[in-house]
Motif scaffolding. Sequence first.
Motif, PDB file in Angstrom:
ATOM      1  N   ASP A 219       0.827  -1.210   0.000  1.00 17.65           N
ATOM      2  CA  ASP A 219       0.000   0.000   0.000  1.00 17.65           C
ATOM      3  C   ASP A 219       0.859   1.258   0.000  1.00 17.65           C
ATOM      4  OD1 ASP A 219      -2.639   1.386   0.335  1.00 17.65           O
ATOM      5  OD2 ASP A 219      -1.707   2.008   2.211  1.00 17.65           O
ATOM      6  N   LEU A 220       1.917   1.260   0.808  1.00 12.63           N
ATOM      7  CA  LEU A 220       2.794   2.427   0.846  1.00 12.63           C
ATOM      8  C   LEU A 220       3.461   2.669  -0.503  1.00 12.63           C
ATOM      9  CD1 LEU A 220       4.598   2.145   4.307  1.00 12.63           C
ATOM     10  CD2 LEU A 220       2.882   3.816   3.627  1.00 12.63           C
ATOM     11  N   LEU A 221       3.893   1.606  -1.152  1.00 12.92           N
ATOM     12  CA  LEU A 221       4.576   1.782  -2.433  1.00 12.92           C
ATOM     13  C   LEU A 221       3.602   2.199  -3.537  1.00 12.92           C
ATOM     14  CD1 LEU A 221       7.255  -1.040  -2.403  1.00 12.92           C
ATOM     15  CD2 LEU A 221       7.327   1.288  -1.495  1.00 12.92           C
ATOM     16  N   ARG A 222       2.347   1.763  -3.432  1.00 13.12           N
ATOM     17  CA  ARG A 222       1.336   2.251  -4.370  1.00 13.12           C
ATOM     18  C   ARG A 222       1.142   3.753  -4.195  1.00 13.12           C
ATOM     19  NH1 ARG A 222      -3.475   3.732  -3.552  1.00 13.12           N
ATOM     20  NH2 ARG A 222      -3.574   2.787  -1.465  1.00 13.12           N
ATOM     21  N   ARG A 223       1.041   4.189  -2.934  1.00 13.54           N
ATOM     22  CA  ARG A 223       0.870   5.623  -2.677  1.00 13.54           C
ATOM     23  C   ARG A 223       2.121   6.406  -3.047  1.00 13.54           C
ATOM     24  NH1 ARG A 223      -0.895   6.497   3.208  1.00 13.54           N
ATOM     25  NH2 ARG A 223      -0.291   4.351   3.666  1.00 13.54           N
ATOM     26  N   LEU A 224       3.287   5.806  -2.844  1.00 15.22           N
ATOM     27  CA  LEU A 224       4.525   6.478  -3.249  1.00 15.22           C
ATOM     28  C   LEU A 224       4.536   6.734  -4.753  1.00 15.22           C
ATOM     29  CD1 LEU A 224       7.430   7.475  -2.579  1.00 15.22           C
ATOM     30  CD2 LEU A 224       8.191   5.119  -3.024  1.00 15.22           C
ATOM     31  N   ALA A 225       4.120   5.744  -5.533  1.00 14.52           N
ATOM     32  CA  ALA A 225       4.084   5.925  -6.987  1.00 14.52           C
ATOM     33  C   ALA A 225       3.122   7.051  -7.364  1.00 14.52           C
ATOM     34  CB  ALA A 225       3.676   4.613  -7.663  1.00 14.52           C
ATOM     35  N   GLU A 226       1.979   7.109  -6.693  1.00 18.25           N
ATOM     36  CA  GLU A 226       1.020   8.180  -6.972  1.00 18.25           C
ATOM     37  C   GLU A 226       1.607   9.544  -6.631  1.00 18.25           C
ATOM     38  OE1 GLU A 226      -2.316   7.073  -4.621  1.00 18.25           O
ATOM     39  OE2 GLU A 226      -2.992   5.479  -5.984  1.00 18.25           O
ATOM     40  N   GLU A 227       2.258   9.639  -5.490  1.00 19.71           N
ATOM     41  CA  GLU A 227       2.835  10.920  -5.074  1.00 19.71           C
ATOM     42  C   GLU A 227       3.985  11.328  -5.984  1.00 19.71           C
ATOM     43  OE1 GLU A 227       1.847  13.033  -2.943  1.00 19.71           O
ATOM     44  OE2 GLU A 227       0.468  11.975  -1.609  1.00 19.71           O
ATOM     45  N   CYS A 228       4.774  10.366  -6.436  1.00 18.09           N
ATOM     46  CA  CYS A 228       5.864  10.682  -7.366  1.00 18.09           C
ATOM     47  C   CYS A 228       5.311  11.249  -8.668  1.00 18.09           C
ATOM     48  CB  CYS A 228       6.705   9.434  -7.651  1.00 18.09           C
ATOM     49  SG  CYS A 228       7.865   8.988  -6.354  1.00 18.09           S
ATOM     50  N   ARG A 229       4.280  10.609  -9.188  1.00 18.82           N
ATOM     51  CA  ARG A 229       3.705  11.101 -10.447  1.00 18.82           C
ATOM     52  C   ARG A 229       3.104  12.487 -10.259  1.00 18.82           C
ATOM     53  NH1 ARG A 229       2.790   5.391 -11.249  1.00 18.82           N
ATOM     54  NH2 ARG A 229       0.871   5.435 -10.013  1.00 18.82           N
ATOM     55  N   ALA A 230       2.484  12.736  -9.100  1.00 18.69           N
ATOM     56  CA  ALA A 230       1.922  14.059  -8.827  1.00 18.69           C
ATOM     57  C   ALA A 230       3.009  15.121  -8.745  1.00 18.69           C
ATOM     58  CB  ALA A 230       1.116  14.024  -7.525  1.00 18.69           C
ATOM     59  N   ALA A 231       4.223  14.690  -8.314  1.00 20.48           N
ATOM     60  CA  ALA A 231       5.347  15.622  -8.211  1.00 20.48           C
ATOM     61  C   ALA A 231       6.161  15.685  -9.498  1.00 20.48           C
ATOM     62  CB  ALA A 231       6.256  15.215  -7.057  1.00 20.48           C
ATOM     63  N   GLY A 232       5.705  14.972 -10.533  1.00 21.85           N
ATOM     64  CA  GLY A 232       6.419  14.987 -11.805  1.00 21.85           C
ATOM     65  C   GLY A 232       7.668  14.135 -11.818  1.00 21.85           C
ATOM     66  N   ARG A 233       7.693  13.112 -10.966  1.00 21.52           N
ATOM     67  CA  ARG A 233       8.854  12.240 -10.888  1.00 21.52           C
ATOM     68  C   ARG A 233       8.498  10.826 -11.319  1.00 21.52           C
ATOM     69  NH1 ARG A 233      11.935  12.237  -5.352  1.00 21.52           N
ATOM     70  NH2 ARG A 233      13.549  11.370  -6.735  1.00 21.52           N
ATOM     71  N   ASP A 234       9.503  10.100 -11.817  1.00 26.36           N
ATOM     72  CA  ASP A 234       9.365   8.693 -12.103  1.00 26.36           C
ATOM     73  C   ASP A 234       9.527   7.933 -10.785  1.00 26.36           C
ATOM     74  OD1 ASP A 234       9.609   6.041 -12.828  1.00 26.36           O
ATOM     75  OD2 ASP A 234      11.078   6.400 -14.418  1.00 26.36           O
ATOM     76  N   PRO A 235       8.551   7.102 -10.379  1.00 27.00           N
ATOM     77  CA  PRO A 235       8.692   6.367  -9.123  1.00 27.00           C
ATOM     78  C   PRO A 235       9.970   5.536  -9.050  1.00 27.00           C
ATOM     79  CG  PRO A 235       6.441   6.210  -9.935  1.00 27.00           C
ATOM     80  CD  PRO A 235       7.242   6.876 -11.019  1.00 27.00           C
ATOM     81  N   ALA A 236      10.499   5.126 -10.200  1.00 24.97           N
ATOM     82  CA  ALA A 236      11.731   4.328 -10.212  1.00 24.97           C
ATOM     83  C   ALA A 236      12.935   5.114  -9.715  1.00 24.97           C
ATOM     84  CB  ALA A 236      11.999   3.810 -11.622  1.00 24.97           C
ATOM     85  N   GLU A 237      12.818   6.439  -9.624  1.00 21.22           N
ATOM     86  CA  GLU A 237      13.920   7.255  -9.119  1.00 21.22           C
ATOM     87  C   GLU A 237      14.100   7.111  -7.615  1.00 21.22           C
ATOM     88  OE1 GLU A 237      13.235  11.305 -10.176  1.00 21.22           O
ATOM     89  OE2 GLU A 237      13.047  10.888 -12.323  1.00 21.22           O
ATOM     90  N   VAL A 238      13.098   6.568  -6.929  1.00 26.10           N
ATOM     91  CA  VAL A 238      13.133   6.460  -5.471  1.00 26.10           C
ATOM     92  C   VAL A 238      13.403   5.001  -5.097  1.00 26.10           C
ATOM     93  CG1 VAL A 238      11.900   6.878  -3.315  1.00 26.10           C
ATOM     94  CG2 VAL A 238      11.488   8.358  -5.297  1.00 26.10           C
ATOM     95  N   GLU A 239      14.598   4.731  -4.622  1.00 29.39           N
ATOM     96  CA  GLU A 239      14.988   3.378  -4.242  1.00 29.39           C
ATOM     97  C   GLU A 239      14.316   2.993  -2.926  1.00 29.39           C
ATOM     98  OE1 GLU A 239      19.143   1.018  -4.356  1.00 29.39           O
ATOM     99  OE2 GLU A 239      19.129   2.730  -2.988  1.00 29.39           O
ATOM    100  N   VAL A 240      13.828   1.761  -2.842  1.00 30.66           N
ATOM    101  CA  VAL A 240      13.074   1.328  -1.668  1.00 30.66           C
ATOM    102  C   VAL A 240      13.883   0.339  -0.841  1.00 30.66           C
ATOM    103  CG1 VAL A 240      10.949   0.271  -0.832  1.00 30.66           C
ATOM    104  CG2 VAL A 240      10.904   1.679  -2.906  1.00 30.66           C
ATOM    105  N   THR A 241      13.965   0.622   0.448  1.00 34.60           N
ATOM    106  CA  THR A 241      14.661  -0.215   1.422  1.00 34.60           C
ATOM    107  C   THR A 241      13.647  -0.752   2.417  1.00 34.60           C
ATOM    108  OG1 THR A 241      16.679   1.126   1.196  1.00 34.60           O
ATOM    109  CG2 THR A 241      16.473  -0.211   3.193  1.00 34.60           C
ATOM    110  N   ALA A 242      13.876  -1.950   2.934  1.00 34.54           N
ATOM    111  CA  ALA A 242      12.970  -2.551   3.917  1.00 34.54           C
ATOM    112  C   ALA A 242      13.769  -3.331   4.946  1.00 34.54           C
ATOM    113  CB  ALA A 242      11.962  -3.477   3.230  1.00 34.54           C
ATOM    114  N   ARG A 243      13.148  -3.567   6.086  1.00 33.58           N
ATOM    115  CA  ARG A 243      13.747  -4.458   7.064  1.00 33.58           C
ATOM    116  C   ARG A 243      13.865  -5.857   6.467  1.00 33.58           C
ATOM    117  NH1 ARG A 243      10.726  -2.888  12.798  1.00 33.58           N
ATOM    118  NH2 ARG A 243      11.899  -0.971  13.189  1.00 33.58           N
ATOM    119  N   ALA A 244      14.935  -6.542   6.834  1.00 32.67           N
ATOM    120  CA  ALA A 244      15.206  -7.849   6.244  1.00 32.67           C
ATOM    121  C   ALA A 244      14.315  -8.927   6.844  1.00 32.67           C
ATOM    122  CB  ALA A 244      16.673  -8.211   6.450  1.00 32.67           C
ATOM    123  N   PRO A 245      13.539  -9.633   6.022  1.00 39.59           N
ATOM    124  CA  PRO A 245      12.756 -10.760   6.531  1.00 39.59           C
ATOM    125  C   PRO A 245      13.680 -11.919   6.904  1.00 39.59           C
ATOM    126  CG  PRO A 245      11.962 -10.009   4.379  1.00 39.59           C
ATOM    127  CD  PRO A 245      13.297  -9.399   4.600  1.00 39.59           C
TER     128      PRO A 245
END
Length: 284
Positions: A219-245
């Motif tokens: 859900d967060l990454l879906r919203r991130l993509a929406e916010e990036c597009r609203a800001a005129g950015r490609d979502p791929a420009e934002v690298e995503v890090t997570a806690r290690a499973p």
Amino acid sequence: MGLKLGVMPVLEGRAGADPAAVAGFVRAVEEAGAESVWAVEHVVVPDRYDSAYPYDPSGRMSLLPGTDVPDPLHWLTFAAAHTSRVLLGTAMLILPEHHPVHLAKRLSTLDALSGGRLLAGVGVGWLREEYEALGVPYERRGARADEYLAALRTLWTESPASFAGEYVRFDAVHCEPKPVRPGGVPIVVGGHSPAAVRRAARYGDGFYPLGVDLAGMADLLRRLAEECRAAGRDPAEVEVTARAPSRRGGVEALAELGVTRVVMRAPIADASTVDRYRREVLGQ
């Protein structure tokens, strides 16, 4: 799977500021093939606090009074001197607690001296009592953080640099040395709130969601993509890090969502867990 592996030391007792232990730890992390090492920040840990820690059901953080919690930028400078390749990340600098003009100099100096290895993870924090100890307003800390990020970029990319905001102003100043990369030190925005998502989309080179399960991450990454597009950015420009499973299936699920780095915790006294995780869970 090709995921990058970051490592964060477990802080217990005095190990976090023991020079021999830390030097051995960061060298072992690098030799084990990890991409990055990460340092946490708490300027002070209150003896008692009413604020609720958002990443544990108990509402209490694992750091205890009496545990060494070194300044992350000093710790990473020490780590840089004992390594040559591993990237150096903060997870997270509590941004509103730092004046951005001073912080810009500290970050760019570490970046320059490490050969461009710094990743500046930033957040707004949750511990009101820490803000109070520093004399920094807890209210509107998100707005303050956004302005500070804009000020940092200005100082790193312009010379002379000028900025006029609600919280910080400077006119025709030079802040040297500049970071190694032309756009400045990469900013990794931490958090899981809607405001953190917007901050990552507008100001971040990376996003590090904390305290969410797989569905929450999606859900967060879906919203991130929406916010990036609203800001005129490609979502791929934002690298995503997570806690290690702990299991390979969890890592594979994160990779399918677009996560490119996972960060594990390892005891300072035993970094052998890093190589084992890389081989057994990441399959590298």
